[in-house]
Design an enzyme around this catalytic site. Structure first.
Site, mmCIF file in Angstrom:
data_model
loop_
_atom_site.group_PDB
_atom_site.id
_atom_site.type_symbol
_atom_site.label_atom_id
_atom_site.label_comp_id
_atom_site.label_asym_id
_atom_site.label_seq_id
_atom_site.Cartn_x
_atom_site.Cartn_y
_atom_site.Cartn_z
ATOM 1 N N SER A 174 0.872 -1.181 0.000
ATOM 2 C CA SER A 174 0.000 0.000 0.000
ATOM 3 C C SER A 174 0.903 1.223 0.000
ATOM 4 C CB SER A 174 -0.915 -0.067 1.227
ATOM 5 O OG SER A 174 -1.698 1.090 1.358
ATOM 6 N N TYR B 256 -5.202 8.149 -5.973
ATOM 7 C CA TYR B 256 -4.207 7.167 -5.500
ATOM 8 C C TYR B 256 -4.583 6.599 -4.127
ATOM 9 C CZ TYR B 256 0.466 5.473 -4.109
ATOM 10 O OH TYR B 256 1.531 4.713 -3.683
ATOM 11 N N LYS C 259 -5.164 2.626 -2.395
ATOM 12 C CA LYS C 259 -4.279 2.063 -1.369
ATOM 13 C C LYS C 259 -5.038 1.773 -0.071
ATOM 14 C CE LYS C 259 -0.485 1.917 -3.795
ATOM 15 N NZ LYS C 259 0.152 0.641 -4.136
HETATM 16 N N1 LIG Z 1 8.083 5.079 -4.406
HETATM 17 C C1 LIG Z 1 7.300 5.553 -3.466
HETATM 18 O O1 LIG Z 1 7.514 6.684 -2.980
HETATM 19 C C2 LIG Z 1 6.170 4.722 -2.941
HETATM 20 C C3 LIG Z 1 5.610 5.087 -1.703
HETATM 21 C C4 LIG Z 1 4.566 4.332 -1.201
HETATM 22 C C5 LIG Z 1 4.091 3.233 -1.906
HETATM 23 N N2 LIG Z 1 4.654 2.902 -3.094
HETATM 24 C C6 LIG Z 1 4.101 1.752 -3.809
HETATM 25 O O2 LIG Z 1 5.139 0.804 -3.982
HETATM 26 C C7 LIG Z 1 4.929 0.067 -5.195
HETATM 27 C C8 LIG Z 1 6.179 0.142 -6.035
HETATM 28 O O3 LIG Z 1 6.451 1.505 -6.299
HETATM 29 P P1 LIG Z 1 7.807 1.994 -6.962
HETATM 30 O O4 LIG Z 1 7.952 3.419 -6.632
HETATM 31 O O5 LIG Z 1 8.875 1.038 -6.658
HETATM 32 O O6 LIG Z 1 7.370 1.901 -8.496
HETATM 33 P P2 LIG Z 1 8.195 1.770 -9.867
HETATM 34 O O7 LIG Z 1 9.634 2.053 -9.683
HETATM 35 O O8 LIG Z 1 7.449 2.602 -10.865
HETATM 36 O O9 LIG Z 1 7.968 0.229 -10.231
HETATM 37 C C9 LIG Z 1 6.688 -0.220 -10.525
HETATM 38 C C10 LIG Z 1 6.760 -1.661 -10.946
HETATM 39 O O10 LIG Z 1 5.438 -2.133 -11.193
HETATM 40 C C11 LIG Z 1 5.372 -2.660 -12.520
HETATM 41 N N3 LIG Z 1 4.015 -2.438 -13.033
HETATM 42 C C12 LIG Z 1 3.342 -1.283 -13.127
HETATM 43 N N4 LIG Z 1 2.138 -1.477 -13.652
HETATM 44 C C13 LIG Z 1 2.023 -2.800 -13.891
HETATM 45 C C14 LIG Z 1 1.020 -3.624 -14.432
HETATM 46 N N5 LIG Z 1 -0.150 -3.120 -14.847
HETATM 47 N N6 LIG Z 1 1.238 -4.952 -14.528
HETATM 48 C C15 LIG Z 1 2.427 -5.485 -14.112
HETATM 49 N N7 LIG Z 1 3.409 -4.759 -13.591
HETATM 50 C C16 LIG Z 1 3.215 -3.427 -13.495
HETATM 51 C C17 LIG Z 1 6.462 -1.911 -13.280
HETATM 52 O O11 LIG Z 1 6.926 -2.580 -14.430
HETATM 53 P P3 LIG Z 1 6.276 -2.339 -15.901
HETATM 54 O O12 LIG Z 1 6.020 -0.866 -16.016
HETATM 55 O O13 LIG Z 1 7.296 -2.854 -16.847
HETATM 56 O O14 LIG Z 1 5.033 -3.134 -15.932
HETATM 57 C C18 LIG Z 1 7.554 -1.876 -12.224
HETATM 58 O O15 LIG Z 1 8.201 -3.116 -12.151
HETATM 59 C C19 LIG Z 1 3.708 0.695 -5.855
HETATM 60 O O16 LIG Z 1 2.574 -0.073 -5.538
HETATM 61 C C20 LIG Z 1 3.604 2.063 -5.205
HETATM 62 O O17 LIG Z 1 2.293 2.563 -5.194
HETATM 63 C C21 LIG Z 1 5.686 3.618 -3.625
#
Ligand SMILES: NC(=O)c1ccc[n+]([C@@H]2O[C@H](COP(=O)([O-])OP(=O)(O)OC[C@H]3O[C@@H](n4cnc5c(N)ncnc54)[C@H](OP(=O)(O)O)[C@@H]3O)[C@@H](O)[C@H]2O)c1
Length: 335
Positions: free
Chosen positions: A178, A192, A196
């Site tokens: 989340s 968003y 979550k």
């Molecule tokens: N970074 C932050 O600040 C943060 C904070 C709180 C929560 N989160 C959560 O943590 C998770 C990861 O975030 P992140 O920042 O590490 O993101 P990221 O760097 O953008 O990575 C996202 C990953 O999800 C994959 N993805 C996206 N849409 C997809 C789909 N429809 N089907 C299959 N794979 C998919 C992407 O690969 P492809 O695009 O190749 O499919 C990539 O591997 C997310 O759920 C995000 O909401 C992030």
């Protein structure tokens, strides 16, 4: 006459508290930690950011990994990077390109193929996700649909695909990634945050169904984390959201990943990072499952103080929003 009644009431309250505590302790089952050595861990969104960090952390602990994401090149790059952290020469990183938000039958097929290759799934980490920042009325309604599809249904589908086998085997761990924005709704995150928050409801209802089968669900609430996804979102972040976000620091993905994996292994219901994250988790606890007496006591003892602190944050966030609005109105009048 007054003091004896007060003392009696206080004694009754203490006895009631101890009885409740005794009842809670006697019903609480702390899950046995899961060993990742030789385990099959499937990670959606494992080709980037937090998901890739989780894959590396699990691989370092001897797990066999399946990465699911859409872009094949990024999957291949991530596979090569993760393989550098092997602890034995039997370990495998399997990759498969799939959109987890579409076509449930295809998600099932891909997970079935991964199970044929690496065995039944011991742990599923639902990390695929995306975000969008913008004012509610300025966001196209299609964005709400897209985010709900990826962040919510993209968690439902893989989870639905693995639960039957986990129930048969009477073991398993499932992680829903989340966000702190899934514990508190903030300016610019109407689309968003809703997705979550939804994961929390899903986790609690499902946990009650699968607990007798020794399956434990961890909801992770990461803070802002320095990932490609975060960098992309930051390009168009509203001023209000930026100023509110400044109240917390940006974490590194490997740090966040380490905490998520540690909490998932222990079968904790919630996984948070840092003191801010802990405070939010205490505040948002509701009737969420508990897996340790220490954790239950921590919440009971500190929830009042946390609420008091949250009022300070709330009023400072409100004043940021008001200041930005007044500044915009002033500059519009000047034009
Ligand atoms: N970074 C932050 O600040 C943060 C904070 C709180 C929560 N989160 C959560 O943590 C998770 C990861 O975030 P992140 O920042 O590490 O993101 P990221 O760097 O953008 O990575 C996202 C990953 O999800 C994959 N993805 C996206 N849409 C997809 C789909 N429809 N089907 C299959 N794979 C998919 C992407 O690969 P492809 O695009 O190749 O499919 C990539 O591997 C997310 O759920 C995000 O909401 C992030």
């Amino acid at each position: 006459m007054f003091w004896p009644v007060v003392l009696l009431a206080a004694a009754a309250a203490v006895v009631a508290f101890l009885l409740l505590l005794f009842y809670v302790v006697s019903t609480m089952v702390s899950p046995k930690p899961l060993s990742l050595s030789g385990a099959h861990v499937v990670i959606t969104g494992g080709s980037s950011g937090i998901g890739k960090g989780i894959a590396i952390e699990c691989f370092k602990k001897g797990a066999f990994i399946t990465l699911l994401a859409r872009d094949e090149n990024r999957l291949l790059e991530a596979k090569r990077e993760i393989e550098q952290y092997s602890v034995n020469d039997k370990q495998v990183v399997h990759i498969a390109s799939v959109d987890v938000s579409k076509d449930y039958a295809n998600v099932v097929k891909v997970i079935k193929q991964a199970q044929e290759k690496l065995g039944p799934v011991d742990m599923l980490v639902n990390c695929a996700g995306t975000s969008v920042n913008g004012k509610f009325e300025e966001l196209d309604t299609s964005k709400f649909e897209q985010l709900m599809a990826v962040n919510y249904l993209g968690t439902v589908y893989p989870t639905h695909a693995v639960v039957p086998t986990m129930k048969e085997r009477r073991m398993g761990r499932i992680v829903f990634v989340s966000s702190q924005a899934g514990q508190v709704g903030l300016f610019g995150y109407s689309a968003y945050s809703a997705t979550k928050f939804a994961l929390r409801g899903l986790a609690e209802a499902l946990q009650m169904e699968v607990k007798p089968y020794n399956i434990y669900i961890t909801v992770a609430y990461p803070p802002d984390t320095d990932t490609p996804g975060f960098a992309e979102e930051s390009k168009t972040k509203l001023l209000e959201t930026q100023l509110i976000s400044e109240s917390s620091t940006v974490c590194q993905p490997d740090h966040v990943a380490r905490i998520i994996v540690k909490d998932a292994i222990q079968g904790k219901a919630n996984s948070s990072v840092g003191p801010d994250g802990r405070m939010l988790t205490i505040l948002a606890c509701g009737i969420s499952p508990v897996t340790s007496v220490a954790e239950a006591l921590e919440v009971v003892m500190s929830i009042g103080v946390c609420r008091l602190l949250s009022l300070y944050y709330l009023s400072s966030f409100d004043s940021i929003v008001r200041r930005c609005m007044l500044q915009k109105e002033k500059s519009q009048k000047a034009d």
